[in-house]
Scaffold this motif. Sequence first.
Motif, short mmCIF file in Angstrom:
data_model
loop_
_atom_site.label_atom_id
_atom_site.label_comp_id
_atom_site.label_asym_id
_atom_site.label_seq_id
_atom_site.Cartn_x
_atom_site.Cartn_y
_atom_site.Cartn_z
N ASP A 130 -40.24 4.37 58.83
CA ASP A 130 -41.03 5.35 57.68
C ASP A 130 -42.23 6.31 57.25
O ASP A 130 -42.19 7.00 56.39
CB ASP A 130 -41.00 4.50 56.93
N PHE A 131 -42.46 6.61 58.08
CA PHE A 131 -43.91 7.55 58.80
C PHE A 131 -44.96 6.84 57.35
O PHE A 131 -45.28 7.99 56.81
CB PHE A 131 -43.43 8.31 58.09
N GLN A 132 -44.65 5.84 56.84
CA GLN A 132 -45.78 4.71 55.37
C GLN A 132 -46.80 4.31 56.00
O GLN A 132 -47.63 3.99 55.34
CB GLN A 132 -45.06 4.92 55.40
N VAL A 133 -46.13 3.39 56.63
CA VAL A 133 -47.10 1.69 56.40
C VAL A 133 -48.44 2.02 56.68
O VAL A 133 -49.46 1.12 55.96
CB VAL A 133 -46.53 1.19 57.71
N CYS A 189 -51.37 -3.34 64.72
CA CYS A 189 -49.73 -3.87 64.26
C CYS A 189 -48.50 -3.29 65.19
O CYS A 189 -48.44 -1.93 64.79
CB CYS A 189 -49.37 -3.33 62.61
N VAL A 190 -48.40 -4.39 65.87
CA VAL A 190 -46.61 -4.25 66.08
C VAL A 190 -45.83 -4.62 65.61
O VAL A 190 -45.82 -5.47 65.33
CB VAL A 190 -46.91 -4.72 68.40
N GLY A 205 -48.88 2.62 64.75
CA GLY A 205 -47.92 3.55 65.29
C GLY A 205 -47.96 4.59 63.81
O GLY A 205 -47.99 3.74 63.10
N ASP A 249 -45.15 5.97 63.02
CA ASP A 249 -43.85 5.40 62.88
C ASP A 249 -43.22 4.44 63.12
O ASP A 249 -43.40 4.66 65.01
CB ASP A 249 -42.57 7.14 62.78
N ALA A 250 -42.44 3.64 63.08
CA ALA A 250 -41.79 2.86 63.84
C ALA A 250 -40.45 3.21 64.20
O ALA A 250 -39.87 4.21 64.08
CB ALA A 250 -41.65 1.54 62.51
N GLU A 291 -46.98 2.33 69.53
CA GLU A 291 -48.04 1.16 69.32
C GLU A 291 -48.43 0.30 70.85
O GLU A 291 -49.34 0.23 70.52
CB GLU A 291 -46.87 0.23 68.62
N VAL A 332 -45.18 -8.42 62.13
CA VAL A 332 -44.58 -9.15 60.98
C VAL A 332 -43.35 -9.18 61.34
O VAL A 332 -42.77 -8.04 61.64
CB VAL A 332 -44.21 -8.52 59.54
N1 LIG Z 1 -42.77 -5.46 61.18
C1 LIG Z 1 -43.86 -4.54 60.89
N2 LIG Z 1 -44.91 -5.45 61.88
C2 LIG Z 1 -46.23 -5.54 62.52
N3 LIG Z 1 -45.53 -3.74 62.38
C3 LIG Z 1 -45.30 -3.08 61.61
C4 LIG Z 1 -44.34 -3.04 61.24
N4 LIG Z 1 -43.69 -2.65 60.67
C5 LIG Z 1 -43.91 -1.69 60.64
N5 LIG Z 1 -45.79 -1.78 61.69
C6 LIG Z 1 -46.45 -0.67 61.63
O1 LIG Z 1 -46.35 0.42 60.86
C7 LIG Z 1 -46.00 1.72 61.97
C8 LIG Z 1 -45.37 2.78 61.20
O2 LIG Z 1 -44.29 1.61 60.07
P1 LIG Z 1 -43.19 2.96 59.50
O3 LIG Z 1 -44.18 3.72 58.36
O4 LIG Z 1 -42.45 1.52 59.09
O5 LIG Z 1 -42.80 3.79 60.14
C9 LIG Z 1 -45.42 0.97 63.68
O6 LIG Z 1 -45.31 1.87 64.03
C10 LIG Z 1 -46.03 -0.05 62.93
O7 LIG Z 1 -47.44 0.22 64.26
#
Ligand SMILES: Nc1ncnc2c1ncn2[C@@H]1O[C@H](COP(=O)(O)O)[C@@H](O)[C@H]1O
Lengths: 318, 257
Positions: free
Chosen positions: B130-133, B7-8, B122, B124-125, B40, B63
Motif C-alpha cells: 500500500d506504500f502508506q503505513v 514494524c514488521v 518497510g 511497502d509491505a 523490513e 499487528v
Molecule cells: N500488520 C502489520 N504489522 C506491522 N507492520 C506493518 C503491518 N502492515 C504494514 N506494516 C508496516 O508498514 C510498512 C508499509 O506497509 P504498506 O503501507 O501496507 O505497504 C510495512 O513494510 C511494515 O513495516
Amino acid sequence: MSVVVLVEVEEGRASLVSRETLAFARSLGAGNLHALVVGSAPEAVLADCREAGVVVVHEAADPALERYAAAAWAAAVEAAGRAARADLVVAPGTGRGNEVLAHVAARRGLRMAANVVAVESLSPLVVQRQVVGGAALERATVPSRVRLLSMAGHAVEPTPADAPGEARVQPLAVAVDPKDLRAQVVRVERREQGDSSGLTAAKVVVGAGRGAGGPDGFAAVDALAERLGGAVGVSRVVTSLGWRPHHEQVGQTGSRIAPDLYLACGISGSIQHWAGCASSRTIIAVNTDADAPMVTKADYAVIGDMHEVLPAVLEELG
Amino acid sequence: MTNVLVCVKRVPDPTGEVVLTPDGLRVDGRYAGYTTSAHEEAAVALAVQVAEPSGGTVTVLSVGSEDSLEQVRAGIAVGATDGVLVEADADLLGPADVAEAVAEAVRARSDAGTTYDLVLLGNDAADTGDFQVGVRLAYLLDRPVVAGVQTVAVDGDVATLHAEGPEGTEVYEVALPAVVTVLEGGVSPKYPSVMGRMRAKKAEVERMTWSGTPGGSGREALTVPEAPPSQVTVLGEGPTAAPALVAVLRELKVVHS
Ligand SMILES: Nc1ncnc2c1ncn2[C@@H]1O[C@H](COP(=O)(O)O)[C@@H](O)[C@H]1O
Ligand SMILES: Cc1cc2nc3c(=O)[nH]c(=O)nc-3n(C[C@H](O)[C@H](O)[C@H](O)COP(=O)(O)OP(=O)(O)OC[C@H]3O[C@@H](n4cnc5c(N)ncnc54)[C@H](O)[C@@H]3O)c2cc1C
C-alpha cells in the motif's frame, strides 16, 4: 470531472511513467486534465503535456520547494487540486509518486490506491491494482471524497491525445508550512561511484544470477558486457550473498531496466526479478533448466551451463 | 541512547508461486511459508546498528494474529531487545488502520516510560504493497517522515538518512523523534546466531489490542494473472549454440565491430 496528475521531470522532460499516467488519466474520461509540475516547467515538459491533452499546467515554482520535501510537495498537490477543483488525483507509481500521494491521503484523511493498472468504476472508485510485487491483482473498492490513486509503471502506453491540449501555464501559489520542511533533502550526492544510472541507461545488459556460482563466476559476464558495450545486472541472490554490489541489482527492489537486449544468465526469472526487466525489448536466457520462468518468458534461450556458453560466445564474437 | 521501534508484517513468502485461498481473498502461505519483506529485514538490521552502540533498545512490533509472533521473534533473534504483538486479523485492516494501531502502541509504550526516537517500517509491505503505513503513522504522531531510506545514522538528536533519488543519493538531516521507511540495499540483513535464537525463544513479547474500528482495505478479490504462452525460440544446447546466439546478437545490431 477534473483530474490533476503529478508530473515528474526527468532529464528535462516528463518522465516515462508520468506520460503513461497522463494517458491513463485521460482515458478515464476526464475532460479536464490538469498537470502539476513542482519547479519551473521546462519547454519539453510543456510539450509532453500538450501532447497528452493537458489543459492547464500548474507550476509550483516557489523556491521553498526547490529541495525535495514530500510533505511540501503534498501541499502543492493539495493546492493544485483546489485550483483545478479536482475530484481525482493521479500520481505515477514511482517511489516519489507514491510517497507524495500517501502524504496527501494522510493529510486529508482520504483513502489511496497504489499501483493501479485499471479503473473499473469512478464512483465509487473500484480499481485493479498490483499486489505481491505484481504477482497478483487485487480488485478493491476505495471510496473517498477525492479519489487518490497511483498508476503502476508500464501498465499503459504513453499515447498522445487525439487533439493536443493547450497546456496553459498557471503559476501555483503554495503556502509552505515550515512543518512541511522538517524532512527535506539537504543535499544530493550526484551519482558516480555505486552508480546505477549506467545500468538503467544501457542498451545492452548482461545479467547473472545464482547460476554464476560465486563472486569469481562473473569473468565471462563482465567480459561480454564490455564486448557489447553494455552493463552488468544481477539478481538479488547475487547481491544478498555479497557477490556483487546492490546498485547492480535488477528487479522490484533494484533498478528497472529497458535495454534493447537483456541477456539473463543463470537467473530463474522470479516475479520480483521480472518486475525490473519486463520492459527489455529482447530477452535471451541462458539457463541449465529449460523450464525456468526466465527461459519460458524469453524471446530466445540457450539451454546450458553459463560457464560453458558465455566463453564460447566470446570466442565466436572474436 | 536511541530507542527504535520496527514494524514488521507477517506475509506469505512472495518468492514462490502465489497460491490463493479457495475464496480468492487471500494468498495462501501454507505451501510457500511465511516471512517478512526484505525491506523490513533491512529495517531491523538498521535499527540494531543505530541502537546498539548508543545503549538504546530495539522493539519489534507486528499487528497480526498469534502466528505473527514468529516474525517478531525473528527480529529478536537478530538483535532486537523485545517485542510487541498487537493482536488483530491483519487481513481485515487497511493501511490507515495499521497506522492507527501502531500509533496507539507507541503512545502506550510512551505512557509506560519507553519513548521511541525512531520508528522504522518497510517502504511497502510485500503482500498488499500500500506504500502508506509509515507516512500515515508519522501524521498520527506528528513527526517528520522520510520514505525509501537505505542508511540511517544518529548523532545526538539528529538522524542523517540516505535515500536514492532521481539524480543521486539524497541526504536528509531530520530532528528526532522521526518516522523512517526503509528500502533494502543499504545494509546487509542479519542472520540469527544460536545465542540469538535462544534469546528470541525466551524473550518477553508484550501483547496489546487495538481499540479502534477497522475501516478495512476494500479488497474484494485477488486474481493471479495467467502467464502468456511461451514464445521462446530455443537456439540450442550448451556451447554449440554459441554461433546461433551470436547470429541473433548481430541481427539485433548490438554487436559493433
Ligand atoms: N500488520 C502489520 N504489522 C506491522 N507492520 C506493518 C503491518 N502492515 C504494514 N506494516 C508496516 O508498514 C510498512 C508499509 O506497509 P504498506 O503501507 O501496507 O505497504 C510495512 O513494510 C511494515 O513495516
Ligand atoms: C520483496 C522482495 C523483493 C525482491 N526483489 C528482487 C529484486 O529486485 N531482484 C531480484 O532479482 N530478486 C528479487 N527478489 C528475490 C527473488 O524472489 C528471487 O529469490 C531471486 O530473483 C532469485 O535469484 P536467482 O534467479 O539468481 O536465483 P535462483 O532462483 O536460485 O535461480 C538460479 C537459476 O540459475 C540456473 N542455473 C544454475 N546454475 C546454472 C549454470 N551453471 N548455468 C546456467 N544456469 C544455471 C538455475 O536453473 C536457476 O534457474 C525479491 C524478493 C522479495 C521477497
